[in-house]
Design a protein around this motif. Structure first.
Motif: not given
Length: 309
Positions: A161-167, A181-184, A218-224, A226-233
């Motif tokens: 996970p990588q959060i690019i922009e978030a409150p 947040l780190r690879p897991v 739940g926190i992320l869903i409420k703030g989605f 206003s969030i820009i985030a990368n999702t990688g696998f």
């Protein structure tokens, strides 16, 4: 041929577009879309995997990481479904996705579903672009993953996970719950369900299987919104013959409002399995039903697998 993304003029041969641009459509449920401009929201887009450092060929000796090569799979699209019951195996249960996979049987797909509390199923659909034999290390590891059991898959499936922009409040709350947040290896943290079809592999990640992760979700869903985030696998390489690593897939979501993109879907779970009754006096009183879902038992995490980017 009626596959979305193909065009055909009278008397002409059908012209193919890149396989990642053959869209999966579900009725009118296309509010979550490919990014069109800098100010666009409720969108997703493909990400350059070469910006992500991964284990190099001699990682077991020097512990060094190098930029990944291009991801093996490219994003096709993302969709979110709202159901009355938790839905597993979307490739089988969502009619439009099942038809899409059948119509594009010549392609190979990787599907990651996020099972979010409230009976949301967030589907990430990727198609393979890397040709066979271009990366023998990746081919070997991916074939092992495809043929492996649920334990092997969950033990090697890594989420980046990588959060690019978030409150700041969202970042602070998530960090307080999860740490940095780190690879897991996500199968060590959450229950994962694994499915394999003729031309796809599907991993369903149950975010509700951990109270801490569920709270963070739940926190992320409420703030989605206003969030820009990368999702990688990726599939973790642990032996020299499996290195260097290559990103399996990666994409970015931009300012998504769940209520706007969620598609209401009338999913009915299959009835409980019926167990055959014994001919003995007590019949099936002490019999137990079995599940046909492969689940990963929780294990101690690999201390070397939670690497910081």
């Amino acid at each position: 041929m009626s596959i979305e993304g193909h065009t055909k003029m009278a008397g002409e041969r059908e012209a193919k577009v890149p396989k990642e641009d053959i869209l999966w459509r579900h009725g009118e449920g296309n509010a979550w879309h490919m990014k069109k401009g800098e100010d666009d929201d409720n969108c997703f887009h493909r990400v350059d995997a070469t910006e992500i450092p991964l284990r190099g060929k001699r990682y077991l000796e020097d512990r060094k990481k190098y930029p990944s090569k291009e991801a093996a799979f490219a994003l096709v699209c993302c969709k979110c479904f709202k159901t009355k019951h938790q839905m597993l195996h979307s490739a089988k249960e969502i009619g439009s996705l099942k038809a899409y996979l059948e119509e594009n049987s010549e392609n190979e797909y990787f599907i990651v579903n996020w099972l979010v509390p409230g009976h949301y199923t967030v589907v990430n659909l990727y198609v393979r672009k890397l040709r066979r034999n271009e990366d023998k290390e990746f081919d070997k590891l991916f074939d092992m993953f495809r043929k492996g059991d649920a334990k092997f898959r969950s033990d090697r499936f890594k989420y980046i996970p990588q959060i690019i922009e978030a409150p700041s409040m969202v970042k602070t709350s998530v960090t307080a719950l999860l740490g940095r947040l780190r690879p897991v290896l996500i199968g060590n943290k959450l229950t994962c369900h694994h499915f394999t079809g003729k031309n796809y592999i599907e991993v369903d990640v149950d975010t509700g299987s951990s109270r801490i992760v569920s709270a963070a979700a739940g926190i992320l869903i409420k703030g989605f919104k206003s969030i820009i985030a990368n999702t990688g696998f990726l599939i973790e390489g642990r032996h020299e013959s499996e290195l260097p690593e290559r990103m399996l897939a990666v994409h970015c979501n931009t300012k998504v409002t769940l209520d706007k993109i969620a598609i209401k879907y009338d999913y009915q779970p299959p009835p409980p399995q019926q167990t055959s009754k014994s001919k003995g006096w007590f019949g099936g009183l002490f019999s137990r039903s079995s599940s046909n879902v492969e689940e990963e038992a929780k294990k101690e995490p690999n201390p070397d697998s939670n690497d910081k980017l």
